[in-house]
Structure formats: C-alpha cells, structure tokens
Design an enzyme around this catalytic site. Structure first.
Site, PDB file in Angstrom:
ATOM      1  N   SER A 138       0.863  -1.268   0.019  1.00 53.79           N
ATOM      2  CA  SER A 138      -0.042   0.070   0.065  1.00 53.79           C
ATOM      3  C   SER A 138       1.098   1.265   0.020  1.00 53.79           C
ATOM      4  CB  SER A 138      -0.897   0.010   1.181  1.00 53.79           C
ATOM      5  OG  SER A 138      -1.441   1.151   1.332  1.00 53.79           O
ATOM      6  N   LYS A 164      -1.107  -1.021  -4.145  1.00 51.56           N
ATOM      7  CA  LYS A 164      -2.403  -0.268  -3.958  1.00 51.56           C
ATOM      8  C   LYS A 164      -1.931   1.310  -3.709  1.00 51.56           C
ATOM      9  CE  LYS A 164      -4.723  -0.034   0.579  1.00 51.56           C
ATOM     10  NZ  LYS A 164      -5.329  -0.951   1.428  1.00 51.56           N
ATOM     11  N   LYS A 166      -3.133   5.110  -2.423  1.00 54.44           N
ATOM     12  CA  LYS A 166      -4.155   5.824  -1.759  1.00 54.44           C
ATOM     13  C   LYS A 166      -4.652   6.949  -2.583  1.00 54.44           C
ATOM     14  CE  LYS A 166      -4.152   3.821   2.255  1.00 54.44           C
ATOM     15  NZ  LYS A 166      -5.384   3.216   3.025  1.00 54.44           N
ATOM     16  N   ASP A 191      -7.440   3.089  -2.716  1.00 49.86           N
ATOM     17  CA  ASP A 191      -7.959   2.873  -1.870  1.00 49.86           C
ATOM     18  C   ASP A 191      -8.340   4.517  -1.201  1.00 49.86           C
ATOM     19  OD1 ASP A 191      -8.842   2.500   0.869  1.00 49.86           O
ATOM     20  OD2 ASP A 191      -7.208   1.698   1.674  1.00 49.86           O
ATOM     21  N   GLU A 216     -10.922   0.432  -3.093  1.00 53.35           N
ATOM     22  CA  GLU A 216     -11.048  -0.061  -1.688  1.00 53.35           C
ATOM     23  C   GLU A 216     -12.083   1.208  -0.944  1.00 53.35           C
ATOM     24  OE1 GLU A 216      -7.783  -1.244   0.166  1.00 53.35           O
ATOM     25  OE2 GLU A 216      -8.724  -1.194   2.251  1.00 53.35           O
ATOM     26  N   ASP A 241     -13.588  -1.933   3.377  1.00 53.97           N
ATOM     27  CA  ASP A 241     -12.694  -1.889   4.480  1.00 53.97           C
ATOM     28  C   ASP A 241     -13.461  -1.524   5.599  1.00 53.97           C
ATOM     29  OD1 ASP A 241     -10.522  -1.447   6.601  1.00 53.97           O
ATOM     30  OD2 ASP A 241      -9.364  -0.545   5.186  1.00 53.97           O
ATOM     31  N   LYS A 265      -9.393  -7.197   8.065  1.00 57.55           N
ATOM     32  CA  LYS A 265      -8.259  -6.794   8.965  1.00 57.55           C
ATOM     33  C   LYS A 265      -8.742  -7.445  10.363  1.00 57.55           C
ATOM     34  CE  LYS A 265      -7.177  -2.294   6.810  1.00 57.55           C
ATOM     35  NZ  LYS A 265      -7.011  -1.047   7.103  1.00 57.55           N
ATOM     36  N   GLY A 293      -3.898  -4.219   6.214  1.00 64.98           N
ATOM     37  CA  GLY A 293      -2.800  -3.819   7.157  1.00 64.98           C
ATOM     38  C   GLY A 293      -3.286  -2.562   7.950  1.00 64.98           C
TER      39      GLY A 293
END
Ligand code: OSB
Ligand code: MG
Length: 371
Positions: A138, A164, A166, A191, A216, A241, A265, A293
C-alpha cells in the site's frame, strides 16, 4: 482442555515509521500500540498486537481506548470465564460492544498461546493451507505524481504482486491514469478511505477505464447502502474495508451487493475467530478476500501472515516486509518478501521469535495483571 492463562502483560510500545504514510484522512509517522502477552505459567507466552491508531481517524478506537477497555473490561472477563478454545474468547468478550481492536489484541495473544501449547503453527491452528503467500503493498499519497511513480517503480521491481495507491479528491483519476500509463501490466488498485460520496459517481466511473483490480472503501466509513448503488454503476469491483466489522456486516453487504471483495483486518473485526468466519462465509458466497494492514509491527504482521494462509485469501494483501516500515522490527527474523512472496514460518505459534532487545528498547511501560 482449558487454556490456563495465569497472567496478562500489557506492554506499551512506541515506534516510528521510516517514512511518513499519508491517507485521505491524515499522515502517520509515530506508531504507538500495545503488545499483549498471555502467559500460562508453563513457560509459554502468546503475543498479540493492538492496531488502533493514536487518533480516531480510521476508526473510533484509539491507543488510549484500547488500554482502557483491555484493562477495565476484557481482563476482568477473562478472570470470570474459562477458555477451552480460542474461539471462546469472542463469545466471552461479547457483552462489550464493539472495541474490536482491543478485543482482537487480547484474543490474538490467546490464539498464539494455544498454538504454542499444541506445538503447532498459528497458521495450522487456524486451518490455513498455504505455505507461501502472495503480497502487495500500500503506497501513501505523495506531494507529486513523480514521487508516487518512483515508489511504484521501486516496489514493482522488488516483485510485489499488486500495488495499492491511496487516493483522495484532487489526487485520484489523473494520478492513476499516469501510473497505469507507466505500468500497463501491473495489478493496481486504489484505496479512498471514505473520501467520496454518491455525488462523485460520475467522477469515480472514470476509474472503470483503468483496469483496476478494485477500488477500496470509496464512500463513508459507516455505509453499505450507497456502496451498493455505486457498485451497480461501476465495472470496477468495490472492496469494503472500514464498513465491515463483523460477519453480520459481511452478510448484509453481500446481500445488498455493496461490494465484490472484502478486506479482512483482524483488529477491525474483533479477532482471528471472526476473521475466519467472515472468510468462510465469503468463500461460500464467491466473494474474494484479502488481508489488510494497519502499519503493524512484527507481532501483528505475523498474525496477518497466519490468517492469509486460509484458502479464500485469493488476492495479495497489504502485508509488506518489515523493512518497508521499520528500521528495526520487534521480531526475529523480520518479515521478508521475496518476489512478492512471504514463506510462512512453521515454528509453533506466530512462528517468529520476539527480538526482546528491540522490544525492550521501544517499550515505554509494562502493566501486569494476574488472572
Ligand atoms: O485503509 O488499509 C487502509 C494504513 C493506515 C490506515 C488505513 C489503511 C492503511 C493502509 C496501509 O493501507 C496498510 C499497511 O501497509 O499496513
Ligand atoms: Mg483501506
């Protein structure tokens, strides 16, 4: 057979990430958390790690609420109940509403203790099958697209199986288009950490041209209704998530069509037992899962590796190698990734030794509770 826990230790740890990590809701660099030790008096110690952050940005729990709830509510419940199997812990903690990350930290230590007492790995205790797991990474929001591209290049070259990125309003479609242009064959996902609303539907539909593995948590942290509308309007699979805290949430999200993928998670859903139930339900319903994570240190990372060995963790998770986060991790050996793969340790319990010297160095205080 009961698990005879004699003592719980609550160790407050303060570490610092090598590089700041930026999401749509803020930047992290200091990382404080608890290492929970479950001790049986026969020489076995199980370890768990709390994953709440210092501030309630991602979820409502914080490091301080974790301490309060563990000390004042969860430990007394352990005193009053007998544990025959780690699956009992979820039920024992049920009178306490939510506070899933506090619960998971304690339950995780008990799972590790259970596996060590049985002389099996935590992965085996959970019913895991894989000996090796594929992992992704990520990457945080960067001040410039060039800086992000340099990061993507670094980790693609290291062999991570999926990148991934952000995103937030103002750092999204154009940035991803640029990344896709430079990396046409890489598994890429985004995400948003709840940075959008349904008003952004047309904007988000542009993601459909970029061949993303998923997007996400685009919408609110507490929503599963609007996500269903968005999923109906998009080709790109939505992964939830923040919105998923339990098997019940999972069932409702699947029923509504709010997502096609779930990020599990362990902390967010209240522990390994509930993670396993969500995994099993998703498997039966054709929903892929992967392990998220929380910028964990080695103990939490080891728990993530163990749960990822379950068969329906079909997509690469966010469990990157220790050196991506820390100058020195608290486990020995540190978690290493080779060509995007982690070899699952087969030693008893979490499978990694504690690096006591490193852990001691980062410890700011220890509280001991006799059961
Ligand atoms: O949404 O998955 C998330 C980090 C902090 C808070 C929330 C998230 C993340 C990550 C990083 O994406 C995952 C990791 O590398 O541990
Ligand atoms: Mg996320």
């Amino acid at each position: 057979m009961t698990i005879p826990i004699k003592q719980i230790k609550l160790r407050k740890v303060e570490m610092k990430l090598l590089d700041p990590f930026t999401t749509s809701f803020g930047t992290f660099q200091e990382r404080d958390f608890f290492i929970v030790e479950a001790i049986d008096g026969e020489g076995n110690i199980g370890y768990g790690e709390s994953v709440a952050f210092h501030s309630p940005w991602y979820a409502e729990e914080t490091v301080k609420t974790n301490e309060h709830v563990i000390e004042d509510f969860l430990i007394p419940l352990l005193r009053d109940n007998t544990i025959n199997h780690p699956d009992d812990v979820y039920e024992i903690f049920k009178p306490i509403r939510r506070h899933n990350m506090a619960k998971a930290a304690v339950e995780g230590a008990i799972w590790d203790l259970y596996a060590k007492r049985k002389n099996i790995s935590l992965a085996e205790a959970l019913g895991g099958e894989r000996k090796q797991i594929d992992v992704g990474i990520s990457l945080g929001i960067e001040p410039t697209v060039e800086a992000l591209l340099a990061n993507v290049k670094k980790y693609v070259e290291k062999g991570y199986k999926r990148i991934k990125i952000k995103i937030k309003p103002g750092f999204d479609v154009d940035v991803l288009r640029e990344v896709r242009k430079h990396f046409p064959d890489t598994q890429i996902m985004a995400d948003a950490n709840s940075a959008y609303t349904l008003d952004d539907i047309e904007h988000l539909q542009q993601l459909d041209d970029l061949n993303l593995t998923m997007v996400e948590q685009p919408l609110a942290h507490d929503d599963i209704v609007d996500h269903a509308d968005l999923q109906a309007a998009m080709k790109t699979p939505i992964c939830l998530d923040e919105s998923i805290h339990s098997l019940e949430d999972t069932k409702k999200a699947i029923k509504l069509g709010s997502c096609k993928i779930i990020n599990i998670k362990i902390g967010r859903v209240g522990g390994l037992s509930e993670s396993k139930r969500i995994h099993d339900y998703c498997k039966e319903h054709g929903i892929d899962v992967w392990c998220g994570g929380m910028l964990e240190a080695g103990v939490g990372r080891a728990h993530n590796i163990a749960i990822t060995t379950l068969s329906n963790f079909t997509l690469p998770g966010d469990t990157a190698e220790s050196s991506r986060y820390w100058e020195k991790d608290i486990i020995d050996p540190a978690v290493e990734v080779e060509n995007g793969v982690i070899t699952v340790p087969d030693k008893p319990g979490i499978g990694y030794d504690i690096d006591h010297e490193a852990l001691e160095k980062f410890t700011v205080n220890v509280k001991t509770f006799d059961l």
